[in-house]
Structures are given as structure tokens and as C-alpha cells.
Design a protein around this motif. Structure first.
Motif, PDB file in Angstrom:
ATOM      1  N   HIS A  35       0.637  -1.264  -0.009  1.00 45.67           N
ATOM      2  CA  HIS A  35      -0.014  -0.251   0.158  1.00 45.67           C
ATOM      3  C   HIS A  35       0.840   1.226   0.029  1.00 45.67           C
ATOM      4  CE1 HIS A  35      -3.432  -2.641   0.602  1.00 45.67           C
ATOM      5  NE2 HIS A  35      -2.643  -3.097   1.558  1.00 45.67           N
ATOM      6  N   TYR A  36       1.800   1.283  -0.792  1.00 46.54           N
ATOM      7  CA  TYR A  36       2.462   2.540  -1.211  1.00 46.54           C
ATOM      8  C   TYR A  36       1.797   3.543  -2.325  1.00 46.54           C
ATOM      9  CZ  TYR A  36       6.554   1.395   1.802  1.00 46.54           C
ATOM     10  OH  TYR A  36       7.390   1.315   3.022  1.00 46.54           O
ATOM     11  N   VAL A  37       2.158   4.885  -2.308  1.00 42.51           N
ATOM     12  CA  VAL A  37       1.569   5.544  -3.212  1.00 42.51           C
ATOM     13  C   VAL A  37       2.664   6.441  -3.697  1.00 42.51           C
ATOM     14  CG1 VAL A  37      -0.708   5.683  -2.045  1.00 42.51           C
ATOM     15  CG2 VAL A  37       1.063   7.436  -1.470  1.00 42.51           C
ATOM     16  N   ALA A  38       2.475   6.950  -4.783  1.00 40.87           N
ATOM     17  CA  ALA A  38       3.504   7.748  -5.577  1.00 40.87           C
ATOM     18  C   ALA A  38       3.640   9.174  -4.957  1.00 40.87           C
ATOM     19  CB  ALA A  38       3.281   8.011  -7.173  1.00 40.87           C
ATOM     20  N   TRP A  39       4.697   9.808  -4.967  1.00 42.97           N
ATOM     21  CA  TRP A  39       4.827  10.977  -4.455  1.00 42.97           C
ATOM     22  C   TRP A  39       6.006  11.643  -4.931  1.00 42.97           C
ATOM     23  CZ3 TRP A  39       8.853  14.219  -2.477  1.00 42.97           C
ATOM     24  CH2 TRP A  39       8.355  15.300  -1.797  1.00 42.97           C
ATOM     25  N   ARG A  40       5.983  13.137  -5.216  1.00 43.36           N
ATOM     26  CA  ARG A  40       7.102  13.761  -6.102  1.00 43.36           C
ATOM     27  C   ARG A  40       6.699  15.386  -5.719  1.00 43.36           C
ATOM     28  NH1 ARG A  40       7.397  12.648 -11.488  1.00 43.36           N
ATOM     29  NH2 ARG A  40       9.026  14.327 -11.680  1.00 43.36           N
ATOM     30  N   LEU A  41       7.883  15.944  -5.697  1.00 46.05           N
ATOM     31  CA  LEU A  41       8.288  17.357  -5.603  1.00 46.05           C
ATOM     32  C   LEU A  41       8.478  17.740  -6.915  1.00 46.05           C
ATOM     33  CD1 LEU A  41       8.296  19.376  -3.257  1.00 46.05           C
ATOM     34  CD2 LEU A  41      10.664  18.919  -3.083  1.00 46.05           C
ATOM     35  N   ASP A  42       8.165  19.190  -7.219  1.00 47.19           N
ATOM     36  CA  ASP A  42       8.498  19.442  -8.618  1.00 47.19           C
ATOM     37  C   ASP A  42       9.760  19.307  -9.281  1.00 47.19           C
ATOM     38  OD1 ASP A  42       6.100  21.150  -8.587  1.00 47.19           O
ATOM     39  OD2 ASP A  42       7.010  22.820  -7.982  1.00 47.19           O
ATOM     40  N   LEU A  43      10.897  19.404  -8.611  1.00 44.64           N
ATOM     41  CA  LEU A  43      12.387  19.179  -9.508  1.00 44.64           C
ATOM     42  C   LEU A  43      12.827  18.092  -8.970  1.00 44.64           C
ATOM     43  CD1 LEU A  43      13.433  22.967  -9.667  1.00 44.64           C
ATOM     44  CD2 LEU A  43      12.217  21.579 -11.393  1.00 44.64           C
ATOM     45  N   SER A  44      12.265  17.229  -8.070  1.00 45.90           N
ATOM     46  CA  SER A  44      13.101  15.939  -7.549  1.00 45.90           C
ATOM     47  C   SER A  44      12.489  14.878  -8.142  1.00 45.90           C
ATOM     48  CB  SER A  44      12.750  15.869  -6.041  1.00 45.90           C
ATOM     49  OG  SER A  44      11.513  15.642  -5.787  1.00 45.90           O
ATOM     50  N   GLY A  45      12.765  13.789  -8.042  1.00 45.15           N
ATOM     51  CA  GLY A  45      12.402  12.260  -8.586  1.00 45.15           C
ATOM     52  C   GLY A  45      11.125  11.899  -8.057  1.00 45.15           C
ATOM     53  N   LEU A  46      10.885  10.876  -8.423  1.00 44.51           N
ATOM     54  CA  LEU A  46       9.727  10.331  -8.031  1.00 44.51           C
ATOM     55  C   LEU A  46      10.039   9.189  -6.493  1.00 44.51           C
ATOM     56  CD1 LEU A  46       6.566   9.679  -8.567  1.00 44.51           C
ATOM     57  CD2 LEU A  46       7.315   7.580  -9.946  1.00 44.51           C
ATOM     58  N   TRP A  47       9.432   9.324  -5.679  1.00 42.54           N
ATOM     59  CA  TRP A  47       9.301   8.307  -4.477  1.00 42.54           C
ATOM     60  C   TRP A  47       7.948   7.573  -4.326  1.00 42.54           C
ATOM     61  CZ3 TRP A  47      12.653   9.182  -0.392  1.00 42.54           C
ATOM     62  CH2 TRP A  47      13.625  10.096  -0.663  1.00 42.54           C
ATOM     63  N   LEU A  48       7.887   6.310  -3.679  1.00 44.36           N
ATOM     64  CA  LEU A  48       6.823   5.671  -3.137  1.00 44.36           C
ATOM     65  C   LEU A  48       6.739   5.752  -1.731  1.00 44.36           C
ATOM     66  CD1 LEU A  48       7.321   2.327  -5.230  1.00 44.36           C
ATOM     67  CD2 LEU A  48       5.842   4.284  -5.832  1.00 44.36           C
ATOM     68  N   ILE A  49       5.814   6.145  -1.362  1.00 44.82           N
ATOM     69  CA  ILE A  49       5.589   6.273   0.355  1.00 44.82           C
ATOM     70  C   ILE A  49       4.396   5.734   0.867  1.00 44.82           C
ATOM     71  CG2 ILE A  49       6.615   8.845   0.040  1.00 44.82           C
ATOM     72  CD1 ILE A  49       3.845   9.958   0.584  1.00 44.82           C
TER      73      ILE A  49
END
Length: 96
Positions: A35-49
Motif C-alpha cells: 500500500h505505497y503511493v507515488a509522491w513527487r516534488l516539482d524538481l525531484s524524482g519520484l518516490w513511493l511512500i
């Protein structure tokens, strides 16, 4: 597959009502992270949190998944905004 290839495994789950979530099996781990979701900040990479609770938080890079103990956000608002940004601008096309 993770053991055979020596790579991490990510499964995408899609629910018409609740959207997409990810389950992750890190190659060196024996248990699934669920149960992770995608997360991202404008100029950073993609994360799973994790949908709920705390880490590990997973940074996606050209080298694969990098587990991190600290989240890529500092506030609840940043967490929410990053999830919405990832949903609105998926990076699967290779662009930001």
C-alpha cells in the motif's frame, strides 16, 4: 522473480474507487511492503511512500529503488501536495 533477477519487484494495483497503489518486494528483503503511493516534488524524482504510517520511503532513480528512513516531505501539507502532483503529472513518460 526478484530472487531470480536479483532486482527489486514493484506491483501496481489499480482500484477504480481508490486509485493506484504499489506493493514492493526489495531483493534483499523477505517481506512485501504494501500500500505505497507515488509522491513527487516539482524538481525531484519520484518516490513511493506508505499510505499510512512511516517508512521506509523509497526513492526511484536510474539505479533502482533506494530505501530511506526519512520522508521526502516535512509537513502533512507537503505529503498531500506531493501525492496530488504525482497523480496529475506521472513520470512514466520520462519527463517532469
Amino acid at each position: 522473480m526478484a530472487q531470480i533477477t536479483g532486482m527489486d519487484l514493484v506491483l501496481l494495483r489499480f482500484d477504480a474507487l481508490y486509485g493506484a497503489s504499489f506493493d514492493v518486494l526489495l531483493n534483499e528483503a523477505g517481506e512485501w511492503l504494501q500500500h505505497y503511493v507515488a509522491w513527487r516534488l516539482d524538481l525531484s524524482g519520484l518516490w513511493l511512500i506508505p499510505c499510512a504510517g512511516s517508512g521506509p520511503y523509497l526513492r526511484l532513480s536510474s539505479d533502482g529503488l533506494e530505501p530511506c528512513e526519512l520522508p521526502p516531505f516535512q509537513t502533512g501539507y507537503q505529503r498531500y501536495a506531493g501525492i496530488m502532483r504525482a497523480a496529475e503529472k506521472p513520470s512514466f513518460e520520462g519527463g517532469y
